[in-house]
Design an enzyme around this catalytic site. Structure first.
Site, PDB file in Angstrom:
ATOM      1  N   TYR A  74      -1.331  -0.449  10.382  1.00  0.00           N
ATOM      2  CA  TYR A  74      -1.395  -0.851   9.073  1.00  0.00           C
ATOM      3  C   TYR A  74      -0.195  -0.305   8.216  1.00  0.00           C
ATOM      4  O   TYR A  74       0.290  -1.291   7.560  1.00  0.00           O
ATOM      5  CB  TYR A  74      -2.621  -0.312   8.263  1.00  0.00           C
ATOM      6  CG  TYR A  74      -3.062  -0.321   7.000  1.00  0.00           C
ATOM      7  CD1 TYR A  74      -3.690  -1.522   6.604  1.00  0.00           C
ATOM      8  CD2 TYR A  74      -2.647   0.609   5.974  1.00  0.00           C
ATOM      9  CE1 TYR A  74      -4.189  -1.885   5.205  1.00  0.00           C
ATOM     10  CE2 TYR A  74      -3.127   0.155   4.624  1.00  0.00           C
ATOM     11  CZ  TYR A  74      -3.665  -0.914   4.348  1.00  0.00           C
ATOM     12  OH  TYR A  74      -3.977  -1.065   2.863  1.00  0.00           O
ATOM     13  N   SER A  96       0.691  -1.289  -0.021  1.00  0.00           N
ATOM     14  CA  SER A  96      -0.096  -0.130   0.040  1.00  0.00           C
ATOM     15  C   SER A  96       1.133   1.372   0.197  1.00  0.00           C
ATOM     16  O   SER A  96       2.120   1.202   0.369  1.00  0.00           O
ATOM     17  CB  SER A  96      -0.832   0.040   1.220  1.00  0.00           C
ATOM     18  OG  SER A  96      -1.435   1.213   1.456  1.00  0.00           O
TER      19      SER A  96
END
Length: 268
Positions: A150, A137
């Site tokens: 995350y 990501s």
């Protein structure tokens, strides 16, 4: 290359779109997810798009399920040429709000799920001189506020991919890492965070994206074919990464300002 690809998290979202993109080229697909209904739907769409293959339920936290999936690929497809470690979950919250259980859950799926996928399938890729595609990501590169667990899990995926790129080059196994920004997907279905407000903020970012999962799958297909290691599907993401490489402090200041605004919103 015998045109055989494995995709985790293929029951919906980006995983499904990656499956459909490769299916349109006539590839044989091995599809896994914890969502069996979603998997069945993906396989139906894959066949309509000109591909074929099989599905197998697989929780990437369980290494034995991944090794069983690799064995099924060998038995049913005779091996594998590309693996796409795509399965992932979303989370958010400021560091002080996140529990250690939130951290364990995030790391177990988003980081260790990728580690275990690479480990389980490496023997097949060494035989086929295949490729690893790990989905990380932009959070791995930008470290936005209120998503530390995350950010860390996805940064780990980038570091793992860089390590494998170096180690596996001599063996003829290619490695790619994909770092998308926010895009239109069902990632919120798996969202875990301490406050409903955080989920709403993430939802708005996903909805406002000009790029779809299908667009990203197409970009990944092109960049894997070109041999690109770090695949950044969003133009804004590519620009932000260029800024960070030249002037990291400017980006840290921007993120700190964003964090202050988010905290103010939460208080309001």
């Amino acid at each position: 290359m015998q045109n055989r690809i494995m995709i985790t998290g293929a029951g919906s979202g980006l995983g499904r779109e990656i499956a459909l993109r490769w299916a349109r080229e006539g590839w044989k697909l091995a599809l896994s997810d914890v969502n069996e209904a979603g998997l069945a739907e993906t396989l139906k769409l894959v066949r309509e798009a000109g591909g074929d293959g099989f599905t197998q339920r697989c929780d990437v936290r369980d290494y034995s399920q991944l090794t069983a999936f690799a064995q099924a690929c060998e038995e049913k497809l005779g091996g594998i040429d590309i693996i796409v470690n795509n399965a992932g979950v979303a989370s958010g919250g400021f560091f002080e709000e996140l529990s250690l259980e939130d951290w364990d859950w995030q790391i177990a799926i988003n980081l260790m799920g990728v580690v275990k996928g690479c480990k389980a399938f490496l023997p097949l890729l060494q035989k086929s001189k295949g490729r690893i595609v790990n989905v990380a990501s932009m959070a791995a590169l930008m470290q936005g506020p209120a998503m530390s667990n995350y950010n860390v899990a996805k940064a780990g995926v980038v570091a793992l991919s860089e390590s494998l790129l170096i180690e596996l080059k001599e063996e003829g196994v290619g490695v790619h890492v994909v770092c998308p920004s926010f895009f239109q997907t069902n990632l919120l279905d798996s969202f875990r965070g301490p406050t409903p407000a955080m989920k709403q903020q993430v939802g708005k970012l996903l909805e406002s994206s000009p790029i779809s999962a299908s667009d990203i799958a197409d970009y990944i297909f092109q960049e894997v074919a070109a041999g690109t290691f770090m695949i950044l599907p969003h133009e804004q993401g590519r620009m932000a990464w260029a800024v960070k490489q030249k002037n990291p402090q400017a980006l840290y200041d921007e993120m700190a300002s964003m964090a202050a605004k988010m905290r103010a919103k939460n208080r309001a």
